[in-house]
Motif scaffolding. Sequence first.
Motif, mmCIF file in Angstrom:
data_model
loop_
_atom_site.group_PDB
_atom_site.id
_atom_site.type_symbol
_atom_site.label_atom_id
_atom_site.label_comp_id
_atom_site.label_asym_id
_atom_site.label_seq_id
_atom_site.Cartn_x
_atom_site.Cartn_y
_atom_site.Cartn_z
ATOM 1 N N ARG A 81 0.856 -1.188 0.000
ATOM 2 C CA ARG A 81 0.000 0.000 0.000
ATOM 3 C C ARG A 81 0.887 1.231 0.000
ATOM 4 O O ARG A 81 1.809 1.343 0.802
ATOM 5 C CB ARG A 81 -0.919 0.041 1.214
ATOM 6 C CG ARG A 81 -1.736 1.361 1.247
ATOM 7 C CD ARG A 81 -2.824 1.356 2.257
ATOM 8 N NE ARG A 81 -3.935 0.553 1.747
ATOM 9 C CZ ARG A 81 -5.144 0.556 2.306
ATOM 10 N NH1 ARG A 81 -5.387 1.289 3.362
ATOM 11 N NH2 ARG A 81 -6.100 -0.189 1.799
ATOM 12 N N LEU A 82 0.582 2.147 -0.901
ATOM 13 C CA LEU A 82 1.273 3.425 -0.982
ATOM 14 C C LEU A 82 0.255 4.522 -0.669
ATOM 15 O O LEU A 82 -0.815 4.574 -1.292
ATOM 16 C CB LEU A 82 1.845 3.648 -2.380
ATOM 17 C CG LEU A 82 2.786 2.563 -2.898
ATOM 18 C CD1 LEU A 82 3.162 2.825 -4.353
ATOM 19 C CD2 LEU A 82 4.033 2.479 -2.030
ATOM 20 N N VAL A 83 0.591 5.384 0.295
ATOM 21 C CA VAL A 83 -0.286 6.487 0.685
ATOM 22 C C VAL A 83 0.431 7.791 0.362
ATOM 23 O O VAL A 83 1.558 8.010 0.822
ATOM 24 C CB VAL A 83 -0.642 6.440 2.183
ATOM 25 C CG1 VAL A 83 -1.596 7.575 2.546
ATOM 26 C CG2 VAL A 83 -1.238 5.095 2.575
ATOM 27 N N ASP A 132 -4.601 10.036 -0.981
ATOM 28 C CA ASP A 132 -4.945 8.965 -1.921
ATOM 29 C C ASP A 132 -4.070 7.772 -1.577
ATOM 30 O O ASP A 132 -2.926 7.928 -1.149
ATOM 31 C CB ASP A 132 -4.657 9.382 -3.366
ATOM 32 C CG ASP A 132 -5.760 10.213 -3.985
ATOM 33 O OD1 ASP A 132 -6.839 10.351 -3.367
ATOM 34 O OD2 ASP A 132 -5.543 10.737 -5.103
ATOM 35 N N PHE A 133 -4.623 6.574 -1.738
ATOM 36 C CA PHE A 133 -3.814 5.383 -1.495
ATOM 37 C C PHE A 133 -4.009 4.381 -2.619
ATOM 38 O O PHE A 133 -5.057 4.308 -3.238
ATOM 39 C CB PHE A 133 -4.115 4.754 -0.123
ATOM 40 C CG PHE A 133 -5.522 4.235 0.041
ATOM 41 C CD1 PHE A 133 -5.821 2.909 -0.235
ATOM 42 C CD2 PHE A 133 -6.535 5.068 0.495
ATOM 43 C CE1 PHE A 133 -7.111 2.423 -0.071
ATOM 44 C CE2 PHE A 133 -7.830 4.594 0.662
ATOM 45 C CZ PHE A 133 -8.119 3.277 0.377
ATOM 46 N N PHE A 134 -2.921 3.668 -2.863
ATOM 47 C CA PHE A 134 -2.886 2.658 -3.909
ATOM 48 C C PHE A 134 -2.532 1.317 -3.288
ATOM 49 O O PHE A 134 -1.583 1.238 -2.508
ATOM 50 C CB PHE A 134 -1.844 3.016 -4.975
ATOM 51 C CG PHE A 134 -2.157 4.288 -5.695
ATOM 52 C CD1 PHE A 134 -2.920 4.267 -6.852
ATOM 53 C CD2 PHE A 134 -1.709 5.503 -5.211
ATOM 54 C CE1 PHE A 134 -3.227 5.443 -7.521
ATOM 55 C CE2 PHE A 134 -2.007 6.689 -5.867
ATOM 56 C CZ PHE A 134 -2.767 6.657 -7.025
ATOM 57 N N ASP A 135 -3.293 0.283 -3.624
ATOM 58 C CA ASP A 135 -2.981 -1.076 -3.204
ATOM 59 C C ASP A 135 -2.526 -1.838 -4.435
ATOM 60 O O ASP A 135 -3.250 -1.919 -5.432
ATOM 61 C CB ASP A 135 -4.207 -1.759 -2.582
ATOM 62 C CG ASP A 135 -4.579 -1.159 -1.242
ATOM 63 O OD1 ASP A 135 -3.704 -1.129 -0.358
ATOM 64 O OD2 ASP A 135 -5.731 -0.720 -1.086
ATOM 65 N N LEU A 136 -1.312 -2.357 -4.358
ATOM 66 C CA LEU A 136 -0.728 -3.173 -5.425
ATOM 67 C C LEU A 136 -0.768 -4.605 -4.915
ATOM 68 O O LEU A 136 0.092 -5.013 -4.137
ATOM 69 C CB LEU A 136 0.694 -2.708 -5.722
ATOM 70 C CG LEU A 136 0.869 -1.196 -5.876
ATOM 71 C CD1 LEU A 136 2.333 -0.822 -5.996
ATOM 72 C CD2 LEU A 136 0.069 -0.672 -7.049
ATOM 73 N N VAL A 137 -1.780 -5.343 -5.308
ATOM 74 C CA VAL A 137 -2.101 -6.629 -4.689
ATOM 75 C C VAL A 137 -1.716 -7.781 -5.601
ATOM 76 O O VAL A 137 -2.249 -7.900 -6.716
ATOM 77 C CB VAL A 137 -3.611 -6.721 -4.370
ATOM 78 C CG1 VAL A 137 -3.926 -8.017 -3.640
ATOM 79 C CG2 VAL A 137 -4.076 -5.516 -3.569
ATOM 80 N N TYR A 138 -0.807 -8.619 -5.126
ATOM 81 C CA TYR A 138 -0.475 -9.834 -5.861
ATOM 82 C C TYR A 138 -1.433 -10.929 -5.419
ATOM 83 O O TYR A 138 -1.526 -11.253 -4.236
ATOM 84 C CB TYR A 138 0.970 -10.273 -5.601
ATOM 85 C CG TYR A 138 1.279 -11.602 -6.266
ATOM 86 C CD1 TYR A 138 1.310 -11.715 -7.648
ATOM 87 C CD2 TYR A 138 1.515 -12.744 -5.508
ATOM 88 C CE1 TYR A 138 1.568 -12.926 -8.263
ATOM 89 C CE2 TYR A 138 1.783 -13.965 -6.118
ATOM 90 C CZ TYR A 138 1.796 -14.047 -7.496
ATOM 91 O OH TYR A 138 2.046 -15.255 -8.101
ATOM 92 N N ILE A 139 -2.159 -11.481 -6.385
ATOM 93 C CA ILE A 139 -3.050 -12.607 -6.127
ATOM 94 C C ILE A 139 -2.295 -13.871 -6.523
ATOM 95 O O ILE A 139 -1.863 -14.003 -7.681
ATOM 96 C CB ILE A 139 -4.371 -12.485 -6.922
ATOM 97 C CG1 ILE A 139 -5.065 -11.144 -6.630
ATOM 98 C CG2 ILE A 139 -5.277 -13.669 -6.635
ATOM 99 C CD1 ILE A 139 -5.460 -10.923 -5.191
ATOM 100 N N LYS A 140 -2.121 -14.760 -5.577
ATOM 101 C CA LYS A 140 -1.308 -15.971 -5.766
ATOM 102 C C LYS A 140 -1.568 -16.634 -7.116
ATOM 103 O O LYS A 140 -2.689 -16.946 -7.472
ATOM 104 C CB LYS A 140 -1.605 -16.960 -4.645
ATOM 105 C CG LYS A 140 -0.824 -18.247 -4.770
ATOM 106 C CD LYS A 140 -1.152 -19.212 -3.655
ATOM 107 C CE LYS A 140 -0.374 -20.493 -3.874
ATOM 108 N NZ LYS A 140 -0.559 -21.426 -2.786
ATOM 109 N N GLY A 141 -0.458 -16.818 -7.853
ATOM 110 C CA GLY A 141 -0.504 -17.528 -9.118
ATOM 111 C C GLY A 141 -1.138 -16.768 -10.267
ATOM 112 O O GLY A 141 -1.254 -17.308 -11.364
#
Length: 187
Positions: A81-83, A132-141
């Motif tokens: 998460r980047l804020v 503002d916030f950004f979520d960079l989410v890795y979803i397994k596989g």
Amino acid sequence: MKNIFTLIIVLAISSFSLAQIRVGNAVVPYKVNFEGEELTLNGAGVRKVLGIETYSGGLYTKNKYSDDRAVLDADESMSIRLVINSKKVTNKRMEKIFRKGFDDAMFGNTESLDTRINNFVELFGSSVKINDFFDLVYIKGKGIRTFKNGEEVGYIEGRDFKYALFKIWLGDEPACKYIKGGMLGQS
């Protein structure tokens, strides 16, 4: 009766405040949930330029990590998460920073990722403001789902892309050593 009501309010506020952590000028949640998977804050840090906080960054994982290589190599759901903490951080600067970050993280060898990097950078085309916030989410596989203020803005496929993206902050030459140390719970 008045004392019981006051106690209930104090307990409610206390439990709410325990669910969040201050990272510089930003407040980040202790836990996040994506696709039914709960992730816990592994650690966080602040990026400062000339003494001004530009953004805060936090790493969310299922397991606790203190080793950067273990995070980069892990094929499990996790998130950064980047804020935004400063009006000096604009969408144009974010685009430039991401391009430089990928180039630095991959030592200039981004050919296999160039199309996905371009698609990813385009996700940051809208204006950016403080908090503002950004979520960079890795979803397994699968790949990286990107969210801005809780709303999904795009998806980039591939575990190799996750590796390159997370390496921007957790690689040998991170964008910010303070955020890297913070994300790994070392400072």
